[in-house]
Design a protein around this motif. Structure first.
Motif, mmCIF file in Angstrom:
data_model
loop_
_atom_site.group_PDB
_atom_site.id
_atom_site.type_symbol
_atom_site.label_atom_id
_atom_site.label_comp_id
_atom_site.label_asym_id
_atom_site.label_seq_id
_atom_site.Cartn_x
_atom_site.Cartn_y
_atom_site.Cartn_z
ATOM 1 N N PHE A 16 0.830 -1.205 0.000
ATOM 2 C CA PHE A 16 0.000 0.000 0.000
ATOM 3 C C PHE A 16 0.868 1.261 0.000
ATOM 4 C CE2 PHE A 16 -3.613 -2.617 1.625
ATOM 5 C CZ PHE A 16 -4.543 -2.222 0.685
ATOM 6 N N ASP A 17 1.942 1.244 0.776
ATOM 7 C CA ASP A 17 2.795 2.420 0.820
ATOM 8 C C ASP A 17 3.439 2.679 -0.536
ATOM 9 O OD1 ASP A 17 3.568 4.466 2.714
ATOM 10 O OD2 ASP A 17 5.612 3.727 2.551
ATOM 11 N N ARG A 18 3.842 1.610 -1.230
ATOM 12 C CA ARG A 18 4.400 1.781 -2.574
ATOM 13 C C ARG A 18 3.350 2.368 -3.519
ATOM 14 N NH1 ARG A 18 6.803 -3.399 -1.574
ATOM 15 N NH2 ARG A 18 5.208 -4.416 -2.846
ATOM 16 N N LEU A 19 2.117 1.892 -3.393
ATOM 17 C CA LEU A 19 1.043 2.405 -4.243
ATOM 18 C C LEU A 19 0.841 3.898 -4.024
ATOM 19 C CD1 LEU A 19 -1.233 1.715 -6.265
ATOM 20 C CD2 LEU A 19 -2.694 1.236 -4.282
ATOM 21 N N TYR A 20 0.825 4.326 -2.748
ATOM 22 C CA TYR A 20 0.643 5.744 -2.454
ATOM 23 C C TYR A 20 1.840 6.584 -2.904
ATOM 24 C CZ TYR A 20 -3.586 4.879 0.311
ATOM 25 O OH TYR A 20 -4.852 4.542 0.707
ATOM 26 N N ARG A 21 2.990 5.942 -3.043
ATOM 27 C CA ARG A 21 4.167 6.656 -3.559
ATOM 28 C C ARG A 21 4.219 6.643 -5.082
ATOM 29 N NH1 ARG A 21 7.025 3.541 0.554
ATOM 30 N NH2 ARG A 21 7.945 2.289 -1.136
ATOM 31 N N GLY A 22 3.249 6.003 -5.721
ATOM 32 C CA GLY A 22 3.215 5.941 -7.174
ATOM 33 C C GLY A 22 4.081 4.853 -7.753
ATOM 34 N N GLU A 23 4.431 3.860 -6.932
ATOM 35 C CA GLU A 23 5.245 2.747 -7.372
ATOM 36 C C GLU A 23 4.374 1.504 -7.547
ATOM 37 O OE1 GLU A 23 8.023 2.371 -4.218
ATOM 38 O OE2 GLU A 23 8.882 4.377 -4.500
ATOM 39 N N PRO A 24 4.819 0.499 -8.319
ATOM 40 C CA PRO A 24 4.029 -0.728 -8.480
ATOM 41 C C PRO A 24 3.722 -1.369 -7.134
ATOM 42 C CG PRO A 24 5.817 -0.692 -10.076
ATOM 43 C CD PRO A 24 6.065 0.465 -9.132
ATOM 44 N N ALA A 74 -14.830 16.152 9.299
ATOM 45 C CA ALA A 74 -14.363 17.333 10.035
ATOM 46 C C ALA A 74 -15.056 18.595 9.537
ATOM 47 C CB ALA A 74 -12.850 17.459 9.904
ATOM 48 N N SER A 75 -15.288 18.675 8.218
ATOM 49 C CA SER A 75 -15.962 19.855 7.657
ATOM 50 C C SER A 75 -17.404 19.952 8.125
ATOM 51 C CB SER A 75 -15.924 19.800 6.126
ATOM 52 O OG SER A 75 -16.846 18.846 5.610
ATOM 53 N N ARG A 76 -17.948 18.821 8.591
ATOM 54 C CA ARG A 76 -19.324 18.797 9.109
ATOM 55 C C ARG A 76 -19.353 18.997 10.619
ATOM 56 N NH1 ARG A 76 -23.313 19.743 6.050
ATOM 57 N NH2 ARG A 76 -24.675 18.324 7.202
ATOM 58 N N GLY A 77 -18.199 19.323 11.191
ATOM 59 C CA GLY A 77 -18.158 19.669 12.611
ATOM 60 C C GLY A 77 -17.777 18.550 13.549
ATOM 61 N N HIS A 78 -17.360 17.398 13.014
ATOM 62 C CA HIS A 78 -17.009 16.268 13.872
ATOM 63 C C HIS A 78 -15.538 16.329 14.266
ATOM 64 C CE1 HIS A 78 -20.874 14.301 13.139
ATOM 65 N NE2 HIS A 78 -20.731 14.614 11.866
ATOM 66 N N LEU A 79 -15.228 15.788 15.451
ATOM 67 C CA LEU A 79 -13.860 15.655 15.936
ATOM 68 C C LEU A 79 -13.322 14.327 15.418
ATOM 69 C CD1 LEU A 79 -11.587 16.778 17.746
ATOM 70 C CD2 LEU A 79 -12.632 15.530 19.666
ATOM 71 N N VAL A 80 -12.342 14.376 14.518
ATOM 72 C CA VAL A 80 -11.951 13.179 13.762
ATOM 73 C C VAL A 80 -10.457 12.895 13.890
ATOM 74 C CG1 VAL A 80 -12.030 12.030 11.508
ATOM 75 C CG2 VAL A 80 -13.733 13.792 12.063
ATOM 76 N N THR A 81 -10.158 11.614 14.092
ATOM 77 C CA THR A 81 -8.795 11.091 13.999
ATOM 78 C C THR A 81 -8.742 10.126 12.822
ATOM 79 O OG1 THR A 81 -8.367 11.261 16.382
ATOM 80 C CG2 THR A 81 -7.008 9.709 15.136
ATOM 81 N N GLY A 82 -7.757 10.295 11.943
ATOM 82 C CA GLY A 82 -7.572 9.388 10.818
ATOM 83 C C GLY A 82 -6.266 8.632 10.972
ATOM 84 N N LEU A 83 -6.340 7.295 10.959
ATOM 85 C CA LEU A 83 -5.155 6.453 11.109
ATOM 86 C C LEU A 83 -4.994 5.545 9.900
ATOM 87 C CD1 LEU A 83 -5.568 5.309 14.831
ATOM 88 C CD2 LEU A 83 -4.204 7.225 13.968
ATOM 89 N N ASP A 84 -3.760 5.352 9.481
ATOM 90 C CA ASP A 84 -3.473 4.448 8.363
ATOM 91 C C ASP A 84 -2.089 3.857 8.563
ATOM 92 O OD1 ASP A 84 -4.858 4.065 5.397
ATOM 93 O OD2 ASP A 84 -2.696 3.704 5.388
ATOM 94 N N GLY A 85 -1.871 2.672 7.999
ATOM 95 C CA GLY A 85 -0.576 2.029 8.115
ATOM 96 C C GLY A 85 0.466 2.569 7.168
ATOM 97 N N SER A 86 0.068 3.400 6.198
ATOM 98 C CA SER A 86 0.986 3.918 5.191
ATOM 99 C C SER A 86 1.440 5.338 5.523
ATOM 100 C CB SER A 86 0.310 3.920 3.814
ATOM 101 O OG SER A 86 1.033 4.704 2.898
ATOM 102 N N PRO A 87 2.718 5.531 5.798
ATOM 103 C CA PRO A 87 3.207 6.897 6.022
ATOM 104 C C PRO A 87 2.981 7.802 4.811
ATOM 105 C CG PRO A 87 4.816 5.290 6.803
ATOM 106 C CD PRO A 87 3.774 4.514 6.050
ATOM 107 N N ALA A 88 3.114 7.254 3.601
ATOM 108 C CA ALA A 88 2.914 8.064 2.396
ATOM 109 C C ALA A 88 1.476 8.561 2.306
ATOM 110 C CB ALA A 88 3.276 7.258 1.147
ATOM 111 N N ALA A 89 0.513 7.698 2.660
ATOM 112 C CA ALA A 89 -0.891 8.110 2.644
ATOM 113 C C ALA A 89 -1.147 9.209 3.658
ATOM 114 C CB ALA A 89 -1.797 6.916 2.921
ATOM 115 N N ILE A 90 -0.588 9.049 4.863
ATOM 116 C CA ILE A 90 -0.814 10.046 5.912
ATOM 117 C C ILE A 90 -0.199 11.390 5.545
ATOM 118 C CG2 ILE A 90 -0.236 10.648 8.298
ATOM 119 C CD1 ILE A 90 -2.582 8.695 7.999
ATOM 120 N N ASP A 91 0.972 11.385 4.931
ATOM 121 C CA ASP A 91 1.574 12.652 4.480
ATOM 122 C C ASP A 91 0.637 13.381 3.518
ATOM 123 O OD1 ASP A 91 3.837 12.252 5.982
ATOM 124 O OD2 ASP A 91 5.066 11.515 4.316
ATOM 125 N N GLN A 92 0.065 12.631 2.574
ATOM 126 C CA GLN A 92 -0.829 13.254 1.593
ATOM 127 C C GLN A 92 -2.151 13.672 2.232
ATOM 128 O OE1 GLN A 92 -0.834 11.259 -2.400
ATOM 129 N NE2 GLN A 92 0.645 9.877 -1.409
#
Length: 259
Positions: A16-24, A74-92
């Motif tokens: 998944f991290d490779r995919l988010y980095r644009g790699e195969p 969040a735009s609808r006023g909710h307090l939100v935490t987003g977690l993912d295993g991919s550092p590349a996804a979280i950066d984006q």
């Protein structure tokens, strides 16, 4: 009932991290034309849930990917935490939130080990994470979410189902019995379970029509037949879609934390 998806087909965190980095995503595979689930907005089914008032309290978007669901909430006023295993996804995701002026707490985490989040969340959104895990992973995930949530928390699960939508199949369907068993034995009561759809991008799926992963080049390799059939279907169906969007067969589960 156990999920029979071959482990050579099931992606891992690094793929998944490779995919988010644009790699195969797989060695020997083509580079992705796009992220298959990146539609540039929240999933329509999630937007419906929010409109119906089903989202409350502190929200966890687990497996948040590029963050569009979390940003919408969040735009609808909710307090939100987003977690993912991919550092590349979280950066984006952080950049998308900044661009949208949305306040979301993003972090890198293993969904099967949510240490440090005990008793924190009232609502959990799983938009296409459950089917990425094997049997043991699903149990650890469901148990970890039980620890990470408060009494009577709600968990909304969206995952690949069998069958097709307009001839398009899902690659890693999770049997309904597997979902029921996993949630029940880990402290979750199922209030609703039924069919739905999930929106993806045609561009994100075209790579499967161009080449197959090197691991599956041998006809005897586990998962080869499944990938070959998917590639054949995609090659016929995707060129017929003129709006750039593809609907996939999903199961939706609404569950409540017990205890």
């Amino acid at each position: 009932m156990s999920d029979s998806t071959p482990e050579t087909v099931r992606p891992d965190r690094e793929s998944f991290d490779r995919l988010y980095r644009g790699e195969p995503a797989f060695e020997g595979g083509p580079p992705p034309g796009a992220i298959p689930w990146d539609i540039g907005q929240a999933q329509p089914r999630l937007m419906e849930l929010e409109a119906l008032g089903a989202i409350s309290g502190e929200v966890l978007d687990i497996g948040c990917g590029l963050g569009d669901n979390a940003i919408f909430l969040a735009s609808r006023g909710h307090l939100v935490t987003g977690l993912d295993g991919s550092p590349a996804a979280i950066d984006q995701a952080r950049q998308r939130a900044a661009d949208a002026g949305a306040s979301v707490t993003f972090g890198v985490a293993d969904a099967t080990d949510l240490t440090g989040y005990d008793g924190r969340f009232d609502t959990v959104i799983d938009s296409a994470l459950m089917h990425c895990l094997d049997d043991d992973g699903r149990d650890a995930y469901a148990a970890g979410l039980h620890r990470a949530t408060r009494p009577n928390a709600r968990w909304f699960v969206y995952c690949f189902a069998g069958g097709t939508v307009n001839g398009v199949p899902a690659p890693m369907p999770v049997p309904e019995d597997t979902l029921r068993d996993t949630l029940h034995r880990n402290g979750w009561r199922i209030d609703f379970l039924g069919p739905t759809t999930y929106l993806g991008t045609v561009a994100g799926f075209t790579a499967v029509t161009e080449a197959q992963p090197a691991q599956l080049s041998d006809d005897s390799a586990p998962g080869h037949e499944q990938m070959r059939e998917m590639a054949e279907r995609a090659a016929v169906i995707l060129p017929l879609i003129d709006d750039g969007r593809v609907h996939l067969p999903f199961t939706v589960v609404h569950a409540t934390r017990v205890g």
